[in-house]
Design a protein around this motif. Structure first.
Motif, PDB file in Angstrom:
ATOM      1  N   GLU A 121      26.739  -7.414  -9.266  1.00 10.20           N
ATOM      2  CA  GLU A 121      27.650  -8.360  -9.934  1.00 10.20           C
ATOM      3  C   GLU A 121      29.102  -8.045  -9.605  1.00 10.20           C
ATOM      4  N   LEU A 122      29.363  -6.739  -9.700  1.00 16.08           N
ATOM      5  CA  LEU A 122      30.734  -6.307  -9.405  1.00 16.08           C
ATOM      6  C   LEU A 122      31.106  -6.669  -7.974  1.00 16.08           C
ATOM      7  N   ALA A 123      30.109  -6.453  -7.085  1.00 17.33           N
ATOM      8  CA  ALA A 123      30.392  -6.743  -5.679  1.00 17.33           C
ATOM      9  C   ALA A 123      30.701  -8.236  -5.471  1.00 17.33           C
ATOM     10  N   THR A 124      29.886  -9.104  -6.118  1.00 22.71           N
ATOM     11  CA  THR A 124      30.154 -10.536  -5.953  1.00 22.71           C
ATOM     12  C   THR A 124      31.514 -10.890  -6.539  1.00 22.71           C
ATOM     13  N   LYS A 125      31.796 -10.281  -7.714  1.00 21.61           N
ATOM     14  CA  LYS A 125      33.093 -10.570  -8.325  1.00 21.61           C
ATOM     15  C   LYS A 125      34.224 -10.124  -7.421  1.00 21.61           C
ATOM     16  N   LEU A 126      34.014  -8.935  -6.803  1.00 23.64           N
ATOM     17  CA  LEU A 126      35.032  -8.401  -5.896  1.00 23.64           C
ATOM     18  C   LEU A 126      35.229  -9.349  -4.729  1.00 23.64           C
ATOM     19  N   GLU A 127      34.069  -9.814  -4.194  1.00 26.55           N
ATOM     20  CA  GLU A 127      34.155 -10.713  -3.059  1.00 26.55           C
ATOM     21  C   GLU A 127      34.926 -11.990  -3.435  1.00 26.55           C
ATOM     22  N   GLU A 128      34.528 -12.501  -4.595  1.00 24.57           N
ATOM     23  CA  GLU A 128      35.196 -13.731  -5.056  1.00 24.57           C
ATOM     24  C   GLU A 128      36.707 -13.512  -5.140  1.00 24.57           C
ATOM     25  N   ALA A 129      37.025 -12.375  -5.792  1.00 20.00           N
ATOM     26  CA  ALA A 129      38.439 -12.068  -5.962  1.00 20.00           C
ATOM     27  C   ALA A 129      39.130 -11.958  -4.613  1.00 20.00           C
ATOM     28  N   GLU A 130      38.443 -11.250  -3.695  1.00 24.05           N
ATOM     29  CA  GLU A 130      39.047 -11.060  -2.361  1.00 24.05           C
ATOM     30  C   GLU A 130      39.258 -12.411  -1.669  1.00 24.05           C
ATOM     31  N   SER A 131      38.166 -13.263  -1.798  1.00 23.38           N
ATOM     32  CA  SER A 131      38.302 -14.558  -1.107  1.00 23.38           C
ATOM     33  C   SER A 131      39.443 -15.384  -1.744  1.00 23.38           C
ATOM     34  N   ARG A 132      39.556 -15.260  -3.084  1.00 25.63           N
ATOM     35  CA  ARG A 132      40.643 -15.998  -3.719  1.00 25.63           C
ATOM     36  C   ARG A 132      41.994 -15.477  -3.245  1.00 25.63           C
ATOM     37  N   ILE A 133      42.077 -14.141  -3.221  1.00 26.29           N
ATOM     38  CA  ILE A 133      43.330 -13.552  -2.747  1.00 26.29           C
ATOM     39  C   ILE A 133      43.621 -14.038  -1.331  1.00 26.29           C
ATOM     40  N   ALA A 134      42.550 -14.047  -0.500  1.00 26.45           N
ATOM     41  CA  ALA A 134      42.746 -14.457   0.892  1.00 26.45           C
ATOM     42  C   ALA A 134      43.237 -15.900   0.954  1.00 26.45           C
ATOM     43  N   SER A 135      42.592 -16.761   0.120  1.00 23.78           N
ATOM     44  CA  SER A 135      42.996 -18.171   0.163  1.00 23.78           C
ATOM     45  C   SER A 135      44.437 -18.325  -0.331  1.00 23.78           C
ATOM     46  N   ILE A 136      44.749 -17.539  -1.383  1.00 27.41           N
ATOM     47  CA  ILE A 136      46.127 -17.601  -1.896  1.00 27.41           C
ATOM     48  C   ILE A 136      47.090 -17.142  -0.828  1.00 27.41           C
ATOM     49  N   ARG A 137      46.702 -16.064  -0.170  1.00 28.16           N
ATOM     50  CA  ARG A 137      47.598 -15.550   0.856  1.00 28.16           C
ATOM     51  C   ARG A 137      47.757 -16.576   1.979  1.00 28.16           C
ATOM     52  N   GLU A 138      46.633 -17.180   2.360  1.00 23.66           N
ATOM     53  CA  GLU A 138      46.697 -18.166   3.430  1.00 23.66           C
ATOM     54  C   GLU A 138      47.647 -19.302   3.056  1.00 23.66           C
ATOM     55  N   LYS A 139      47.395 -19.732   1.806  1.00 21.11           N
ATOM     56  CA  LYS A 139      48.265 -20.818   1.334  1.00 21.11           C
ATOM     57  C   LYS A 139      49.728 -20.402   1.395  1.00 21.11           C
ATOM     58  N   ALA A 140      49.932 -19.154   0.868  1.00 16.33           N
ATOM     59  CA  ALA A 140      51.305 -18.642   0.865  1.00 16.33           C
ATOM     60  C   ALA A 140      51.841 -18.569   2.273  1.00 16.33           C
ATOM     61  N   MET A 141      50.991 -18.051   3.166  1.00 17.44           N
ATOM     62  CA  MET A 141      51.407 -17.929   4.563  1.00 17.44           C
ATOM     63  C   MET A 141      51.733 -19.298   5.133  1.00 17.44           C
ATOM     64  N   ALA A 142      50.863 -20.271   4.760  1.00 17.83           N
ATOM     65  CA  ALA A 142      51.122 -21.619   5.268  1.00 17.83           C
ATOM     66  C   ALA A 142      52.452 -22.130   4.749  1.00 17.83           C
ATOM     67  N   GLU A 143      52.717 -21.752   3.528  1.00 19.41           N
ATOM     68  CA  GLU A 143      53.991 -22.199   2.972  1.00 19.41           C
ATOM     69  C   GLU A 143      55.154 -21.449   3.585  1.00 19.41           C
ATOM     70  N   VAL A 144      54.878 -20.180   3.985  1.00 15.21           N
ATOM     71  CA  VAL A 144      55.931 -19.394   4.617  1.00 15.21           C
ATOM     72  C   VAL A 144      56.533 -20.173   5.774  1.00 15.21           C
ATOM     73  N   GLY A 145      55.713 -20.894   6.583  1.00 14.31           N
ATOM     74  CA  GLY A 145      56.196 -21.656   7.736  1.00 14.31           C
ATOM     75  C   GLY A 145      57.218 -22.731   7.314  1.00 14.31           C
ATOM     76  N   SER A 146      56.816 -23.485   6.266  1.00 15.56           N
ATOM     77  CA  SER A 146      57.719 -24.562   5.836  1.00 15.56           C
ATOM     78  C   SER A 146      58.990 -24.006   5.226  1.00 15.56           C
ATOM     79  N   ILE A 147      58.807 -22.869   4.432  1.00 15.89           N
ATOM     80  CA  ILE A 147      60.007 -22.254   3.858  1.00 15.89           C
ATOM     81  C   ILE A 147      60.916 -21.791   4.979  1.00 15.89           C
ATOM     82  N   ALA A 148      60.305 -21.141   5.959  1.00 15.56           N
ATOM     83  CA  ALA A 148      61.125 -20.621   7.069  1.00 15.56           C
ATOM     84  C   ALA A 148      61.819 -21.769   7.784  1.00 15.56           C
ATOM     85  N   THR A 149      61.106 -22.862   7.978  1.00 16.43           N
ATOM     86  CA  THR A 149      61.693 -24.011   8.657  1.00 16.43           C
ATOM     87  C   THR A 149      62.875 -24.533   7.863  1.00 16.43           C
TER      88      THR A 149
END
Lengths: 178, 250
Positions: A121-149
């Protein structure tokens, strides 16, 4: 008998009676009555007393021997019962040990299963959390481009006072970010 | 003489049968005490064994004790084979014992204080030995007189000694019992006579009579011991002689 005769003669010469044990005139009577009394006594002992007392003693001996045998038998039985008891006790002890071991094993297995479940259970929760973090980071990264622009557009505007097209900016930022 | 120490051995007729086939077979005081001894011994053994108790009463254990006493004596001396003579030895022992013990009562006659009685019993024993010995072993019974392992030249001498010793057995057996009973009773009577004679002499005499009185008491105790011991010795020797009849080789 010579001695008897001598004593008898001596006694007679003194005018006294013969010393009674050597008075041969009484011998016949004594022998006769001795034969009768002792004869009867011998017969009585041989026919009545000896068999009777012999039987009493034999009966007692048999009884004692029998009792001893019985005691020995009972002792043996008691020993057997004791041995059987000991054996059963040992068996019960083994069984008890086995049951305890089984219970312990079962408890261990259950705990293990529980642990694994929780871990999974912990492992799945960890994975979920990691994937969420990854998606958040991706989103943030995607936004980094527009902010930088945007930021670059403003910086360029401030510095050189010219406006650059969005396409150029995006191209430049993408080149800078690698 | 009132305290004649010999008077106690006199035989008096109770029922005179003075001429039965030329013999004086009167029922005397001696006969009376033979009958009494046999009656007492028979009654003791009869009533002692009447209950046949598994756990013996006092009387029964006394009767059993006498039985086992003689039985073990005979078994030790003559082996298991000797047990065929058990009734003989047992009746001899009980007869002599009761006759001796009856003699210890004052005014009672001592059957065994007459040599003819003890000699007859001894001859009965030796007669049994000789007859049974020849019946059982035939002429081998004479091997009794030839001990093994004696050098050849000594054999005649040893055989002579053995024969003399065998012939003297009935004499020693009878005289031992007779003389012990006779001497004991005479001694008792003499000391008892002293007590009476001294007592008749007044105060000093009475004081002096104490010593023989003590002696009488002590000798009485001793005589009880002798009465038993002589019956025992008679029975033991009978057992040993019977052993010769059973096992004549030395």
């Amino acid at each position: 008998m010579f001695v008897t005769a001598a004593i008898a003669a001596e006694a007679a010469s003194e005018g006294e009676k013969v010393f009674p044990p050597f008075d041969s005139s009484t011998f016949a009577s004594q022998l006769f009555w001795l034969a009768i009394t002792f004869g009867f006594f011998y017969w009585f002992i041989a026919k009545v007393i000896s068999p009777r007392i012999g039987e009493i003693l034999e009966t007692r001996q048999d009884r004692i021997a029998g009792d001893l045998d019985m005691a020995r038998d009972l002792q043996e039985k008691a020993d057997e019962a004791h041995a059987a008891y000991e054996q059963e006790l040992a068996q019960a002890r083994t069984t008890a040990g086995e049951i305890g071991q089984k219970a312990r094993d079962k408890a261990k297995a259950e705990a293990e299963a529980e642990r694994q479940k929780v871990e999974a259970e912990l492992a799945t929760k960890l994975e979920e959390a990691e994937s969420r973090i990854a998606s958040i980071r991706e989103k943030a990264m995607a936004e980094v481009g527009s902010i930088a622009t945007d930021t670059t557009a403003q910086i360029v505007d401030q510095l050189i006072g010219t406006s650059v097209t969005k396409a150029e900016l995006t191209k430049a930022v993408g080149a800078a970010r690698g | 003489m009132a305290n004649d120490p010999i008077k106690q051995f006199e035989i008096t007729r109770i029922v005179p049968l003075e001429n039965v086939a030329g013999l004086d077979l009167s029922f005397t005081n001696s006969s009376l005490f033979m009958v009494a001894s046999v009656a007492a011994a028979s009654a003791f053994l009869y009533f002692g064994s009447a209950n046949r108790g598994l756990v013996p009463s006092r009387l029964q254990s006394m009767a059993e004790l006498s039985y086992e006493f003689v039985a073990s004596m005979l078994r030790d001396a003559a082996g298991t084979q000797g047990m065929r003579f058990f009734p003989f030895v047992f009746s001899l022992f009980m007869f002599v014992l009761f006759a001796n013990m009856f003699g210890m009562f004052p005014y009672f006659f001592t059957v065994t204080s007459h040599i003819i009685v003890t000699f007859a019993l001894a001859m009965l024993v030796i007669g049994t030995v000789v007859v049974y010995g020849f019946m059982k072993h035939g002429l081998k019974f004479l091997g009794l007189f030839v001990p093994e392992g004696v050098p050849g030249y000594l054999v005649p001498l040893v055989v002579l000694i053995e024969i003399i010793s065998f012939l003297s057995r009935p004499i020693s057996l009878s005289v031992r019992l007779f003389a012990n009973m006779l001497a004991g009773h005479i001694t008792l009577k003499v000391f008892a006579g002293f007590v009476v004679s001294l007592g008749a002499l007044g105060a000093a005499g009475v004081a002096g009579a104490i010593l023989p009185l003590i002696m009488v008491v002590a000798i009485t105790a001793l005589e009880f011991l002798v009465a038993f011991l002589q019956a025992y010795v008679f029975a033991v020797l009978t057992c040993m002689y019977l052993n010769d009849a059973l096992h004549p080789s030395h």
